[in-house]
Scaffold this motif. Structure first.
Motif, PDB file in Angstrom:
ATOM      1  N   ARG A 153      12.077 101.782  79.816  1.00  0.00           N
ATOM      2  CA  ARG A 153      12.754 100.370  79.362  1.00  0.00           C
ATOM      3  C   ARG A 153      11.398  99.433  78.784  1.00  0.00           C
ATOM      4  NH1 ARG A 153      16.948 100.668  77.000  1.00  0.00           N
ATOM      5  NH2 ARG A 153      15.927 102.703  76.816  1.00  0.00           N
ATOM      6  N   VAL A 154      10.294  99.534  79.411  1.00  0.00           N
ATOM      7  CA  VAL A 154       8.955  98.563  79.215  1.00  0.00           C
ATOM      8  C   VAL A 154       8.455  99.234  77.768  1.00  0.00           C
ATOM      9  CG1 VAL A 154       6.591  98.220  79.640  1.00  0.00           C
ATOM     10  CG2 VAL A 154       8.389  97.831  81.634  1.00  0.00           C
ATOM     11  N   LEU A 155       8.303 100.372  77.703  1.00  0.00           N
ATOM     12  CA  LEU A 155       7.856 100.927  76.501  1.00  0.00           C
ATOM     13  C   LEU A 155       8.838 100.962  75.318  1.00  0.00           C
ATOM     14  CD1 LEU A 155       6.163 104.375  77.790  1.00  0.00           C
ATOM     15  CD2 LEU A 155       5.054 101.931  76.979  1.00  0.00           C
ATOM     16  N   THR A 156      10.115 100.933  75.599  1.00  0.00           N
ATOM     17  CA  THR A 156      11.265 100.644  74.558  1.00  0.00           C
ATOM     18  C   THR A 156      11.174  99.697  73.951  1.00  0.00           C
ATOM     19  OG1 THR A 156      12.619 102.243  75.578  1.00  0.00           O
ATOM     20  CG2 THR A 156      13.620 100.622  74.128  1.00  0.00           C
ATOM     21  N   HIS A 157      10.963  98.313  74.973  1.00  0.00           N
ATOM     22  CA  HIS A 157      10.832  97.081  74.370  1.00  0.00           C
ATOM     23  C   HIS A 157       9.625  96.758  73.547  1.00  0.00           C
ATOM     24  CE1 HIS A 157       9.888  92.688  74.684  1.00  0.00           C
ATOM     25  NE2 HIS A 157      11.059  92.396  74.716  1.00  0.00           N
ATOM     26  N   ALA A 158       8.524  97.400  74.185  1.00  0.00           N
ATOM     27  CA  ALA A 158       7.175  97.256  73.267  1.00  0.00           C
ATOM     28  C   ALA A 158       7.264  97.832  71.869  1.00  0.00           C
ATOM     29  CB  ALA A 158       5.981  98.136  74.054  1.00  0.00           C
ATOM     30  N   MET A 159       8.111  99.081  71.644  1.00  0.00           N
ATOM     31  CA  MET A 159       8.123  99.648  70.255  1.00  0.00           C
ATOM     32  C   MET A 159       9.221  98.815  69.488  1.00  0.00           C
ATOM     33  SD  MET A 159       6.165 102.257  70.174  1.00  0.00           S
ATOM     34  CE  MET A 159       4.995 100.994  70.762  1.00  0.00           C
ATOM     35  N   ALA A 160       9.736  97.974  70.086  1.00  0.00           N
ATOM     36  CA  ALA A 160      10.678  97.378  69.070  1.00  0.00           C
ATOM     37  C   ALA A 160      10.502  96.046  68.720  1.00  0.00           C
ATOM     38  CB  ALA A 160      12.233  97.070  70.070  1.00  0.00           C
ATOM     39  N   GLN A 161       9.078  95.763  69.044  1.00  0.00           N
ATOM     40  CA  GLN A 161       8.362  94.467  68.662  1.00  0.00           C
ATOM     41  C   GLN A 161       7.758  94.488  67.350  1.00  0.00           C
ATOM     42  OE1 GLN A 161       9.384  91.664  70.469  1.00  0.00           O
ATOM     43  NE2 GLN A 161      10.445  93.552  71.303  1.00  0.00           N
ATOM     44  N   PRO A 162       7.513  93.535  66.485  1.00  0.00           N
ATOM     45  CA  PRO A 162       7.094  93.329  65.262  1.00  0.00           C
ATOM     46  C   PRO A 162       5.385  94.207  65.360  1.00  0.00           C
ATOM     47  CG  PRO A 162       7.836  91.404  65.522  1.00  0.00           C
ATOM     48  CD  PRO A 162       7.802  92.035  66.929  1.00  0.00           C
ATOM     49  N   ALA A 163       4.679  94.109  66.235  1.00  0.00           N
ATOM     50  CA  ALA A 163       3.519  94.634  66.439  1.00  0.00           C
ATOM     51  C   ALA A 163       3.437  96.137  66.306  1.00  0.00           C
ATOM     52  CB  ALA A 163       2.772  94.424  67.790  1.00  0.00           C
ATOM     53  N   ALA A 164       4.325  96.843  66.422  1.00  0.00           N
ATOM     54  CA  ALA A 164       4.664  98.366  66.263  1.00  0.00           C
ATOM     55  C   ALA A 164       5.435  98.471  65.019  1.00  0.00           C
ATOM     56  CB  ALA A 164       5.527  98.752  67.562  1.00  0.00           C
ATOM     57  N   GLY A 165       5.664  97.716  64.228  1.00  0.00           N
ATOM     58  CA  GLY A 165       6.413  97.900  63.033  1.00  0.00           C
ATOM     59  C   GLY A 165       5.610  98.758  61.898  1.00  0.00           C
ATOM     60  N   ASP A 166       4.295  99.071  62.255  1.00  0.00           N
ATOM     61  CA  ASP A 166       3.674  99.905  61.071  1.00  0.00           C
ATOM     62  C   ASP A 166       3.837 101.445  61.404  1.00  0.00           C
ATOM     63  OD1 ASP A 166       2.264  99.278  63.507  1.00  0.00           O
ATOM     64  OD2 ASP A 166       0.384  99.877  62.466  1.00  0.00           O
ATOM     65  N   LEU A 167       4.513 101.465  62.794  1.00  0.00           N
ATOM     66  CA  LEU A 167       4.745 103.101  63.038  1.00  0.00           C
ATOM     67  C   LEU A 167       6.120 103.677  62.532  1.00  0.00           C
ATOM     68  CD1 LEU A 167       4.080 102.945  66.807  1.00  0.00           C
ATOM     69  CD2 LEU A 167       2.781 104.096  65.163  1.00  0.00           C
ATOM     70  N   PRO A 168       6.016 104.765  61.987  1.00  0.00           N
ATOM     71  CA  PRO A 168       7.636 105.379  61.619  1.00  0.00           C
ATOM     72  C   PRO A 168       8.549 105.183  62.548  1.00  0.00           C
ATOM     73  CG  PRO A 168       5.378 106.851  61.228  1.00  0.00           C
ATOM     74  CD  PRO A 168       4.842 105.836  62.097  1.00  0.00           C
ATOM     75  N   GLY A 169       9.565 105.441  62.337  1.00  0.00           N
ATOM     76  CA  GLY A 169      11.082 104.796  63.187  1.00  0.00           C
ATOM     77  C   GLY A 169      10.978 106.055  64.089  1.00  0.00           C
ATOM     78  N   ARG A 170      10.592 107.321  63.571  1.00  0.00           N
ATOM     79  CA  ARG A 170      10.872 108.414  64.611  1.00  0.00           C
ATOM     80  C   ARG A 170       9.708 108.359  65.765  1.00  0.00           C
ATOM     81  NH1 ARG A 170       6.679 111.766  64.346  1.00  0.00           N
ATOM     82  NH2 ARG A 170       5.408 111.875  62.334  1.00  0.00           N
ATOM     83  N   VAL A 171       8.561 107.711  65.450  1.00  0.00           N
ATOM     84  CA  VAL A 171       7.380 107.711  66.473  1.00  0.00           C
ATOM     85  C   VAL A 171       7.725 106.504  67.570  1.00  0.00           C
ATOM     86  CG1 VAL A 171       5.156 107.254  66.824  1.00  0.00           C
ATOM     87  CG2 VAL A 171       5.812 108.733  65.048  1.00  0.00           C
ATOM     88  N   ARG A 172       8.429 105.394  67.086  1.00  0.00           N
ATOM     89  CA  ARG A 172       8.981 104.265  67.855  1.00  0.00           C
ATOM     90  C   ARG A 172       9.845 104.803  68.622  1.00  0.00           C
ATOM     91  NH1 ARG A 172       8.753 101.390  63.028  1.00  0.00           N
ATOM     92  NH2 ARG A 172      11.243 100.670  63.250  1.00  0.00           N
TER      93      ARG A 172
END
Length: 397
Positions: A126-145
Motif C-alpha cells: 500500500r505504501v508503494l502503491t501510494h508513492a507510485m500514484a503521486q505526481p513525482a512518479a508521473g514520468d514512469l510508464p503506467g505499466r511500471v507504476r
C-alpha cells in the motif's frame, strides 16, 4: 509482476510472501541438519528450534518468560555484562498470550513473526502503491507504476536477510509498524501515525530516524500547498522523539542507572562504550587495514548517490526522508558487522527504486527474475554462513 483483475492485490501479496517464506523454510531445514550442538540447541535441531531459539531469539524468550532484571549484572572489573535490557519488549510481550495458550516459545514466536511479516508486506504494498500514484512518479510508464508495488514486495520478501522475518526476532514487527507509520504519514493522518510510531519505540531502536521522514513530509506539504497542519505535525514529531528515547528511559528508571541501556549495548561492542561513527572506521581498519577509512568514505558517497537518484526521489518525501534518516542512523549509531544485513530490511523503500529500474529496463521480466534469484541465493548464504553457527563462536545475524 502484477496482473490487475486476475487476483485481488492482497492475495497476490500474501502468495508472494508465503512462497518466499516457504523457500526460506526449506533452506533453514537443510542447514539445521548440519548444525552442531550449541548453547541454544542440540545438534540437527528441528525447524521450530532453529528459528525460535538461535542467537538473540533466546534473549527474547527469556524476556517473555521472566521479564527484565532489576539490576545490571556486572563482571569482576565492574563492566556491565550482556543482559536483557539490550532487547526491546513488545515482540516478546505479544507472544505471551500464545505461551499462555500452551504453545512452546519455539512454535509461538516464529509463527507470530510469519503472521506479522505477512501483514507488513500488505502495508508495504500500500505504501508503494501510494508513492507510485503521486505526481513525482508521473514520468514512469503506467505499466511500471502499476507493477512496482508487487515487484517491490517480491524483492523485499526474497532479500538475502529476509529469512529473519520468520524467526523469533523483532524485524517482522518493526517492519509492520514502520510501514504503517509511513502509510499514515503519506495520507496526512498524523494522529493515526502516532500509534505505530510509539509502538516502534518499544520494538527496535529505530524510531528516531523517523523524525527525518516527518520533517521531509512537512517541507513537501509546505512547498505544495503553502501550509500544512503544523500543530499536528509537530505533535507527531515530538511523539517520534519521545518514542526513540522511551526504552532507554525505562531501563534507567527500573535499574536506577540512567545509562543502563547504553552500558548494556556496550557489552556487545568492540569499544568499551557506545560512540558514534568511529566504529565504522575501527571495523574498516580491522578488515582492510589503511584502506579501510577510504572504503567507509566510498560507502557514504554511494549512500548519498542513492538518495539523490531519481528512482528514490520518485517515491515521495516520506519514503525518501525515512531512507535518508535510517541510513544516517546506521552510520552514526551502529557498529558495522554481519547484522547489517537484517538491519537493511527496514530500508525497504530501496526495493521500490530497484523495482522501477528493473521494470523500466528493456527486458523487465528477466531483470526482475535475476534480482529475485540473486536474493534467494543470498538467503542460502545468509542462513548457511550467518545464521548457522560453527561452535564455539560465530558472526551474529
Amino acid at each position: 509482476m502484477s496482473r490487475p483483475g486476475r487476483w485481488p492485490w492482497w492475495v497476490q501479496v500474501l502468495a508472494v510472501h508465503a512462497t518466499a517464506r516457504g523457500l526460506s523454510a526449506v533452506v533453514f531445514v537443510l542447514v539445521a541438519g548440519t548444525q552442531a550442538a550449541s548453547g541454544w540447541t542440540d545438534a540437527s535441531p528441528s525447524y521450530p528450534q532453529y528459528t525460535g531459539l538461535m542467537w538473540d531469539a533466546s534473549w527474547y524468550r527469556a524476556i517473555a518468560e521472566h521479564g527484565y532484571p532489576s539490576t545490571l549484572p556486572r563482571g569482576d572489573g565492574g563492566a556491565v555484562l550482556q543482559n536483557s535490557w539490550a532487547f526491546y519488549p513488545l515482540f516478546p510481550l505479544l507472544t505471551r498470550p500464545l505461551l499462555a495458550a500452551g504453545l512452546p516459545w519455539e512454535v509461538a514466536a516464529p509463527t507470530l513473526a510469519v503472521v506479522l511479516s505477512g501483514l507488513a508486506m500488505l502495508v508495504v504494498h500500500r505504501v508503494l502503491t501510494h508513492a507510485m500514484a503521486q505526481p513525482a512518479a508521473g514520468d514512469l510508464p503506467g505499466r511500471v507504476r502499476r507493477a512496482v508495488p508487487l515487484t517491490g514486495v517480491a524483492l523485499l520478501a526474497t532479500a538475502a536477510s529476509a529469512p529473519v522475518l520468520q524467526t523469533a526476532y523483532t524485524e517482522a514487527l518493526a517492519l509492520l509498524l514502520l510501514a504503517s507509520a509511513l502509510w499514515a504519514l503519506q495520507r496526512e493522518r498524523y494522529l493515526l501515525a502516532a500509534a505505530p510510531v510509539l509502538a516502534l519505540g518499544l520494538t527496535r531502536a529505530v524510531a528516531l530516524p523517523l523524525v527525518v521522514a516527518v520533517l521531509a513530509h512537512g517541507v513537501a506539504r509546505w512547498r505544495r500547498d503553502g501550509a500544512t497542519r503544523w500543530p499536528a505535525l509537530a505533535a507527531l514529531a515530538a511523539a517520534t522523539v519521545a518514542s526513540g528515547l522511551a526504552w532507554p528511559a525505562v531501563a534507567g528508571a527500573v535499574t536506577g542507572e540512567p545509562t543502563a541501556f547504553t552500558a548494556t549495548q556496550s557489552a556487545w561492542r568492540g569499544r568499551a562504550a557506545v560512540v558514534p561513527v568511529l566504529p565504522w572506521f575501527d571495523v574498516s581498519r580491522w578488515l582492510l587495514g589503511d584502506v579501510g577509512p577510504v572504503a567507509v568514505v566510498l560507502l557514504v558517497a554511494i549512500a548519498v548517490g542513492l538518495l539523490a537518484a531519481r528512482p528514490v526521489r520518485r517515491l515521495g518525501a516520506e519514503l525518501w526522508g525515512w531512507t535518508a534518516g535510517y541510513l544516517g542512523y546506521l552510520f552514526v549509531a551502529v557498529e558495522p558487522g554481519t547484522s547489517l544485513g537484517r538491519f537493511a530490511l527496514l530500508a525497504f523503500p530501496v526495493v521500490g527504486a530497484l523495482a522501477q529500474q528493473a521494470l523500466g529496463s528493456r527486458h523487465p521480466r528477466a531483470a526482475v527474475g535475476a534480482l529475485v534469484v540473486l536474493g534467494v541465493v543470498g538467503q542460502v548464504a545468509w542462513i548457511g554462513l550467518v545464521w548457522g553457527l560453527v561452535p564455539p563462536a560465530g558472526w551474529p545475524p
